[in-house]
Design an enzyme around this catalytic site. Sequence first.
Site, PDB file in Angstrom:
ATOM      1  N   LYS A  79      25.036  -3.828   2.309  1.00 25.75           N
ATOM      2  CA  LYS A  79      25.519  -4.366   3.588  1.00 25.75           C
ATOM      3  C   LYS A  79      26.590  -5.398   3.248  1.00 25.75           C
ATOM      4  O   LYS A  79      26.431  -6.167   2.283  1.00 25.75           O
ATOM      5  CB  LYS A  79      24.343  -5.018   4.313  1.00 25.75           C
ATOM      6  CG  LYS A  79      24.655  -5.610   5.679  1.00 25.75           C
ATOM      7  CD  LYS A  79      23.361  -6.090   6.353  1.00 25.75           C
ATOM      8  CE  LYS A  79      23.650  -6.607   7.766  1.00 25.75           C
ATOM      9  NZ  LYS A  79      22.423  -7.040   8.448  1.00 25.75           N
ATOM     10  N   SER A 154      21.708  -5.235  13.133  1.00 27.68           N
ATOM     11  CA  SER A 154      23.062  -5.427  12.681  1.00 27.68           C
ATOM     12  C   SER A 154      23.407  -4.582  11.455  1.00 27.68           C
ATOM     13  O   SER A 154      24.585  -4.428  11.131  1.00 27.68           O
ATOM     14  CB  SER A 154      23.325  -6.889  12.380  1.00 27.68           C
ATOM     15  OG  SER A 154      22.504  -7.309  11.333  1.00 27.68           O
ATOM     16  N   SER A 178      17.175  -6.604  12.436  1.00 27.77           N
ATOM     17  CA  SER A 178      18.392  -5.923  11.979  1.00 27.77           C
ATOM     18  C   SER A 178      18.222  -4.868  10.906  1.00 27.77           C
ATOM     19  O   SER A 178      19.195  -4.199  10.561  1.00 27.77           O
ATOM     20  CB  SER A 178      19.405  -6.952  11.503  1.00 27.77           C
ATOM     21  OG  SER A 178      19.871  -7.682  12.609  1.00 27.77           O
TER      22      SER A 178
END
Lengths: 472, 441
Positions: A79, A154, A178
Amino acid sequence: MNIQQLTIESILEGYRNKDFSVTDVTKMYLDRIKQYDATLHTFNTVTEEHALHDAKRLDQMLTNGDISLPLFGIPLAHKDIFVTKGIRTTASSNVLDDYIPQYDGTVVSRLKNAGTVLLGKLNCDAWAHGSSGENSDFGPAKNPWNTEYIPGGSSSGSAASVAAGLTPVSSGTDTGGSIRLPASFTNTVGLKPTYGLVSRYGVMAMASSLDSIGHFTKTVTDSALLLNVTAGPDGFDSTLRQEKENDYLENMKKGIKGIKLGIPKEYVSEGMEKEVKQKFEEAVKKFEKLGAEIVEVSLPHTDYGIAVYYIIQPSEVSSNLARYDGIRFGNPRSSFGDEAKRRIMLGTFTLSSGYYDAYYKKAMQVRTLIIKDYTNTFEKVDALIAPVSPTLPWKFGAKVDNPLAMYLSDALTVTINIAGIPSLSVPAGFSSNPKLPIGIQIMGPHFSEKKLFQIGYAFEQETNYYMEVPEL
Amino acid sequence: MNYTTIIGLEIHVELNTNTKMFCRCSANHFGAEPNTNTCPVCLGLPGALPVTNKKAIENCIKIAQALNCSINTDSWFERKNYFYPDLPKGFQTSQYLNPFGFKGYLDIKVKDETKRIGITRVHMEEDTGKNTHTTVDGEKVSLLDFNRSGVPLVEIVTEPDIHSGEEAKAFLTELQKIVRYLGVSDADMEKGNMRLEPNISLQKEGEKGLPPYKVEVKNINSFRFVDKAIQFEEKRQAELLNNGEIPAQETRGWNENKNETVSQRSKEEAHDYRYFPEPDIPPIHFTDSEINELQSQVPELPIAKTDRYVNEYALPYYDAEILTREKSLADYFEDAVQDGKKHDVTPKQIANYIINKKVDSEKTVPAELVTMIKQASQKVTVDSSTLTPIIEKVLSENPKVVEDYKGGKVQVIGFLIGQTKKQLPEADAGQIKSTIESLLK
């Protein structure tokens, strides 16, 4: 061999059987990225040269018969809030559009040393602020199951890339859901570990007392294999537990006869979408079939979760984003996107003199009550099961004009972060039309990841949802 | 109109630990090349996290104990949020609600009177980087050096119990001595490892309670300037008050070239730092036995030592104070006293010798010192057959001096006596003098 179904286990097996080389596998994924990511937009940066270089070095070891590293030759992607030395790291924000970090964080370095091959950096909501991926300053990642729908956020790119077979595993973070939300929306396994298990050093801080460092995989076994590498103290994060677990796969295949699973009644209320409720009820029946005892429990302060979360989190966010002042690195603060600005303003307000007691302090006090809810419940049951989202994945744009509606999608995930307990999101089926994934989460007491894997594995093997792959 | 000056001091002491407060970088920044003692943590880079320097906290607690503070055995760090270029995280990790030390005091001597100054709090925090405004290639720039960022700082705040520049100097002198005795900091104002900001206001005669304003003065880097700045403020504020005005609540900078304070910024609204407990550092707990252990590491402090020298060694206060200015000298003195006991050399003799003769404690060990004193005190009458040739040699080696003496500069005899004594240390100065005088008649 269907690349979309490759797991850590099957890749390692392939190396042992000399079915392919690390370079072969790496090229395979890089080609898939080239083929599909223009549409899916899961990557911010693809590190092709770097990956092939890593692969070449590992192939040397393969030739020498040395494949002992725990994640030997496993491609992965991070990420884009995981700091990677010498490799562009953006937080999916215009503020860090061309930022090159000076060091590798703990998880990045441990995974590198375990033999992985870095494919690139994954798209997400900017600064991890979001539940859909739509807050990325570089355009959102798409759900591979239906590109008109959000993959969840997210960690949007992290979930979507694993679902689409662009990488077998990826890293993510879960501050208010997330990891679990996008995992449940993409038919992947998402682990949110206990707060204090995996080091946050080298991950851009969102909310320091809520951030949990986890990952996405296709299977529960892969999730445990990754946690074996990432978990444990490192001397850089002061909030870590100092003890280390020996092997997260221990007991995983034991089955769940006699295990007490609690269903928090506040989590299965009327407000759930029909098909989500249906799939959850089917899941409960499966657990019963596997020999678990189902108990109804109550987490009475669940209703306060969103309020508590959306006070504590922005408060900590407003402080953690202060270092992005454009002086030592990065672009000016005017480059922050709308959601980041919203949260900075909210957090600055809730911490300000005259309001601190009414908001931040009060929220922290209610936090203790939420923690107690879980402590009390875990005296009665071994683990809890619940849906992850009250709704199915939604279409792009559906909630973008209503930030509060967006915040409410976290209703079933935030109290887990508030209490710091671990939760494993596993695939639990699909909606009918359109076919969109639905997940469930398995929550346990602090540091009970082994138990979560045990429960998740049993459910996974009984349902085999993980075998389904989206048509791209 | 008569006014009482009300002064509270805020002092920052930079600790001399090897590493910084929250990372492993060297804390020794004095004279280092800019930005060479840095890492992701003290640069506030994305993803960095703090790890606390235990020694720094222990040193902070010892300072608090030396200042007679109560110790918070359960304490924590808080974030002090504000924006400034030398503050890389955009917040300073400091303490707010539960400082390590609180409600202490320090007794100071001013004009033979002892006065008690209250200590409000002693807490732990980190230093900022250094911001220098200069011109480079004709362009006005600000240069940032983060070597100092993250160095451990102890903040000490006094009650507004100080009433003059003289008292402020006495307090600071004593505090500096204490910190140096503890060995936790050089506390050198010129080097910047002890900094201070006085808050000054004037209370009208007969008025009760604190004045409705206070002026903070920054940029003072010596004890001498503290006194001057306070005196300047006393005059400036008195003038305003005499005119019926209330001095503005503000921050002023001391200008040492112009010997005046200059307004810097208004302190009307206290900055809202939005303090909240630091989530990246778990609360700190000390057991009673750990606190006691730290207390046992606090040596006998200057005040107590001075009083003891007066009582135990019958020294005048003036002498005792000189001997206790530095712990190393005090220790040296007492080592000599111990040795002196074996040789009938008294503490008073040792004190006199040390104070008057500027002994180099590095070159002369205490036992040697005692021997020297013993020799000097023994009035040995040297046989003139030994003494005279030596004196004659000294005289012949120093014809100019002899000429000066004969020309009327009688004080130069001291030099000749000294030269003789170098070769005959046990000889009595009086005897030497009379012999030289008779030889030069």
